[in-house]
Design a protein around this motif. Sequence first.
Motif, PDB file in Angstrom:
ATOM      1  N   VAL A 185      44.686  37.432  46.367  1.00 26.69           N
ATOM      2  CA  VAL A 185      44.031  38.262  47.765  1.00 26.69           C
ATOM      3  C   VAL A 185      43.543  39.388  47.274  1.00 26.69           C
ATOM      4  O   VAL A 185      42.216  39.491  47.393  1.00 26.69           O
ATOM      5  CB  VAL A 185      45.056  38.861  48.499  1.00 26.69           C
ATOM      6  CG1 VAL A 185      44.818  39.432  49.592  1.00 26.69           C
ATOM      7  CG2 VAL A 185      46.167  37.696  49.625  1.00 26.69           C
ATOM      8  N   PHE A 186      43.722  39.987  46.272  1.00 22.84           N
ATOM      9  CA  PHE A 186      42.962  41.410  45.392  1.00 22.84           C
ATOM     10  C   PHE A 186      41.693  40.894  44.518  1.00 22.84           C
ATOM     11  O   PHE A 186      41.003  41.508  44.616  1.00 22.84           O
ATOM     12  CB  PHE A 186      43.544  41.558  44.195  1.00 22.84           C
ATOM     13  CG  PHE A 186      43.259  42.623  43.660  1.00 22.84           C
ATOM     14  CD1 PHE A 186      42.903  44.275  43.988  1.00 22.84           C
ATOM     15  CD2 PHE A 186      42.889  42.811  42.247  1.00 22.84           C
ATOM     16  CE1 PHE A 186      42.585  45.179  42.877  1.00 22.84           C
ATOM     17  CE2 PHE A 186      42.292  44.110  41.011  1.00 22.84           C
ATOM     18  CZ  PHE A 186      41.780  44.794  42.411  1.00 22.84           C
ATOM     19  N   ASN A 187      41.887  39.469  44.039  1.00 18.12           N
ATOM     20  CA  ASN A 187      40.443  38.625  43.690  1.00 18.12           C
ATOM     21  C   ASN A 187      39.592  38.763  44.762  1.00 18.12           C
ATOM     22  O   ASN A 187      38.143  39.362  44.301  1.00 18.12           O
ATOM     23  CB  ASN A 187      40.705  37.749  42.851  1.00 18.12           C
ATOM     24  CG  ASN A 187      41.343  37.935  41.585  1.00 18.12           C
ATOM     25  OD1 ASN A 187      41.699  39.152  41.088  1.00 18.12           O
ATOM     26  ND2 ASN A 187      42.327  36.699  41.418  1.00 18.12           N
ATOM     27  N   LEU A 224      45.020  44.807  37.769  1.00 14.78           N
ATOM     28  CA  LEU A 224      43.105  45.033  36.703  1.00 14.78           C
ATOM     29  C   LEU A 224      43.899  44.285  35.504  1.00 14.78           C
ATOM     30  O   LEU A 224      42.905  44.081  34.447  1.00 14.78           O
ATOM     31  CB  LEU A 224      43.154  46.052  36.978  1.00 14.78           C
ATOM     32  CG  LEU A 224      43.107  47.256  37.944  1.00 14.78           C
ATOM     33  CD1 LEU A 224      42.288  48.567  37.102  1.00 14.78           C
ATOM     34  CD2 LEU A 224      41.463  46.737  38.635  1.00 14.78           C
ATOM     35  N   LYS A 225      45.395  43.709  35.345  1.00 14.79           N
ATOM     36  CA  LYS A 225      45.551  42.785  34.564  1.00 14.79           C
ATOM     37  C   LYS A 225      44.144  42.021  33.768  1.00 14.79           C
ATOM     38  O   LYS A 225      43.542  41.871  32.305  1.00 14.79           O
ATOM     39  CB  LYS A 225      46.335  42.714  34.249  1.00 14.79           C
ATOM     40  CG  LYS A 225      47.639  43.251  33.829  1.00 14.79           C
ATOM     41  CD  LYS A 225      47.984  44.346  32.878  1.00 14.79           C
ATOM     42  CE  LYS A 225      48.747  45.532  33.208  1.00 14.79           C
ATOM     43  NZ  LYS A 225      48.318  46.437  31.809  1.00 14.79           N
ATOM     44  N   GLU A 264      52.467  37.884  42.332  1.00 14.49           N
ATOM     45  CA  GLU A 264      51.873  36.949  41.872  1.00 14.49           C
ATOM     46  C   GLU A 264      50.810  36.741  42.995  1.00 14.49           C
ATOM     47  O   GLU A 264      49.010  36.581  42.653  1.00 14.49           O
ATOM     48  CB  GLU A 264      52.321  35.922  41.260  1.00 14.49           C
ATOM     49  CG  GLU A 264      52.612  36.130  39.799  1.00 14.49           C
ATOM     50  CD  GLU A 264      51.937  35.724  38.603  1.00 14.49           C
ATOM     51  OE1 GLU A 264      50.660  35.677  39.222  1.00 14.49           O
ATOM     52  OE2 GLU A 264      51.820  36.976  38.412  1.00 14.49           O
ATOM     53  N   ALA A 265      51.204  36.357  44.309  1.00 17.61           N
ATOM     54  CA  ALA A 265      50.277  36.566  46.223  1.00 17.61           C
ATOM     55  C   ALA A 265      49.092  37.588  45.368  1.00 17.61           C
ATOM     56  O   ALA A 265      47.928  37.536  46.332  1.00 17.61           O
ATOM     57  CB  ALA A 265      51.705  35.942  46.823  1.00 17.61           C
ATOM     58  N   PHE A 313      42.963  43.472  53.361  1.00 15.81           N
ATOM     59  CA  PHE A 313      44.052  43.929  53.147  1.00 15.81           C
ATOM     60  C   PHE A 313      45.218  43.518  54.120  1.00 15.81           C
ATOM     61  O   PHE A 313      47.144  43.897  53.390  1.00 15.81           O
ATOM     62  CB  PHE A 313      44.119  44.718  53.851  1.00 15.81           C
ATOM     63  CG  PHE A 313      42.684  46.130  53.524  1.00 15.81           C
ATOM     64  CD1 PHE A 313      43.123  45.847  51.798  1.00 15.81           C
ATOM     65  CD2 PHE A 313      41.849  46.900  53.705  1.00 15.81           C
ATOM     66  CE1 PHE A 313      41.842  46.668  50.615  1.00 15.81           C
ATOM     67  CE2 PHE A 313      41.068  47.928  52.605  1.00 15.81           C
ATOM     68  CZ  PHE A 313      41.126  47.778  52.054  1.00 15.81           C
ATOM     69  N   ASN A 314      45.034  43.187  55.551  1.00 15.11           N
ATOM     70  CA  ASN A 314      46.410  42.209  56.068  1.00 15.11           C
ATOM     71  C   ASN A 314      47.194  41.112  55.313  1.00 15.11           C
ATOM     72  O   ASN A 314      48.307  41.148  55.804  1.00 15.11           O
ATOM     73  CB  ASN A 314      45.419  41.604  57.489  1.00 15.11           C
ATOM     74  CG  ASN A 314      45.632  42.984  58.248  1.00 15.11           C
ATOM     75  OD1 ASN A 314      46.384  44.265  58.272  1.00 15.11           O
ATOM     76  ND2 ASN A 314      44.535  43.415  59.539  1.00 15.11           N
TER      77      ASN A 314
END
Length: 590
Positions: A538-540, A393-394, A533-534, A523-524
Motif C-alpha cells: 500500500v505504501f508504494n 523506504l528500504k 509486507e502488506a 491510508f485506510n
Amino acid sequence: MIKTVTRNIKLLIMVLILVLLSQLIVGCSISEFFEKEGEAVFSRELYRDELLTDAGPGPVFGGEVHLFCIDVDTFHPLFTQNTYIRMMSSLVFDSLFTIDKDQIPNQNLIESFKNTNNNTVWEFTLKKGIKFHNGKSLTADDVIYSIKLLLNNEDSCYSSNVKNIVNTEYIGQNKFRVVLNKSDSLFRSRLTFPIVPDGFGLGLDNNINKNNYVGTGQYKLDDYIENKEITLIRTYPVKAEKTNNNVKYRDSINIDNNEEDNDIKQDKEGKEGEEGKEAESILKNTYIDKVRFSIYTKEDNIIDEFLMKRTDIAFVKQSEYVKYSNRTDIVLKEYADSDANVLIMNHERTALENPEIRSAISYAINRGEILEQALLGAGEITDILLYPESYLLKEIQTRQTSEELSEKIFEEQNCIKSVRDGMLYYRNKPMSFNLLVNYEAKEKVETAEILKAQLKQKGIQIDIIEIAFNELINAVNSGNYDMAIVGMRVPEAPNLRLVYGQEGLSNGSNLAKYVNPELEKLFNEFDTARNEEAQKLVFNDIYDIIMKDMPYTVLYFKNAGVLYNKKIRGERQPIFWNELNQLEKWYILQ
C-alpha cells in the motif's frame, strides 16, 4: 691527540642525542599527546588498529557504566515527561513491544498475537514465567492496569499511544484482548510504554526504593540518593558453564523456566493473522553489572562532565559533534535524528498551486549540495517525511536532482524564461517568492541562502525574510507566506497521516494543509494491512501520490550523535527514540 679525543667525545654525545631524539619522536607517535581545554586534559593517544576498529577480546561480563539524567520531574515511568527518566526506566520496566532501528515492532513481553476485524481487535499472549523484581509473576492484569493508567491520564507522554483503545478484556492469566475504535495496523508500534505491576505508583511520591520501584527489566533498582544518584544492578548474577576448553557465559534473567529451556528463541513468522510473530525470549546476555545515573540540573554542562570522565556518554546535536568526529580518545556514533528541515510551498499562491510546478522546483533543488554546505554532510535525505531507516523506504530509491527533468516540466507547464531579465514566467507573471526562515536557526538560514542561489539559476527569484520562530509558525498557519523552511519531526511509528492527511489538520501537524481524497483511501487500506509486507504494498501507492503532489520538499534530516567513553564496547546503535538502544549488548573493556 687531546683534540682528537675531544672531537670523538663530542661526536659520541651528538650521536647519543640524535638516538634519544629519534626514540622520543617515535615514542610520541605511539604514546600520548595532551591538549589542555579549560580544566580538562584530553588524551591524544594514537591507538593501534585493533583498538581503532573496535576489535578486542570480545564481550566480557562485569563493570559499571556511568550515565546521567537531568531535571527529574517524577520517577513514575508512565507519567514522566523527562526523556532521561524514560531512558532510565526502559532498563527497569519492559514494554510489550520494542521498535528496532528499521521501525519494525519486535515482541518483547509478548509470546504471540493475532489481529482480526480489520485490525480493530487484537489478542495477545504474554510469555510465561516472567517475574517482576519482587518475585511477583507478570500477568494480563498488570498490562490492563498499565493501559488504564494511561487512558485516565491525558498528561502522560504515552497517552496518545492508547487513545484509540475502547476496551481491554482479561481472557486468562497470560492472555488479554484489546478492542480499538478504528483500524490500526501500527498498533503494535504503540505498545512500547512501560508495563508496571498492578497497583504500582500508589503512594510512590518519588520516594523510590527496592520494594516499590519494580519492573521486569534487565536491571533493577539498587540504591537511590535523593537528587543525587540512582544505581541499577543487573537483575541476576552471571553463571558460567564450561564446554570443552571454552567457558560459555549465560545470564540467569528473571524468567521462571528450567535452565535447559532458557535458550534464546529465534524470531519466527507465525501464520498470517493467527499466531503473529514469535520474538526472542526475554532472556538476554546482559554484560554490564551496574548502571549508575548521576542527577544533574538543567544548568550543568554534560559535555564538560563527559570530557572530565564523570559520565561515560553524552548526547550531542550535529552542530556540536563535528568537532569530536576526528578524536581518537572517544567514540562517536551518528544516527538520523527525528528533525527534518522541510521546504513548504503555499498551495494557494500563483504557480505554487500547480503540483507540476512544485515538482519542477523540487527537482531543481540540489539537496546533496545543501546538506554538504549547511551541515557538512551530517544528515540523511529522504523524499517524504519518514524516518530514513524505516522499513517502508528500504526498496524506495531516493529521487535525485535533475535539471533536465526540471526544465522539461517547466516547459510542459508553459513557463518561459525571459531573455530580458532572465526571470522564469508562468501565466505572464514572474516566478518570484518570499521565503520565510527562523533567524535563530543558523543552518536553516544558510540552507535558505543556498536554495536561493540554486533557484536563481533557473530564473526563480527568492527573497529571504528572516523572522522569529513564533512569527514564522503564525504566518504558515494563517497562509500568509509563499515558501517557508521549517523544522518538522517524525514520530517513532511511521504514521504518515500526521503530516499528509486529514488527521494532521486537526492537530496542526499538517503544516502544508494538504489533503488528497485518494490518499485518505490508501491510508485506510494501510490501517487494515495484516503485516509489514502488506503495508509496503500500500505504501508504494501512497509514495507515488505524495511524489506527484509534492506537498513538501524534504531537504534533509539532521544527524545527532552519542559520544562514548572508549572503554564502552559492543553494539552501540543509538536511535532517536532510544539513545541507549542495545545497552544489554554493551560491555566494558577492563
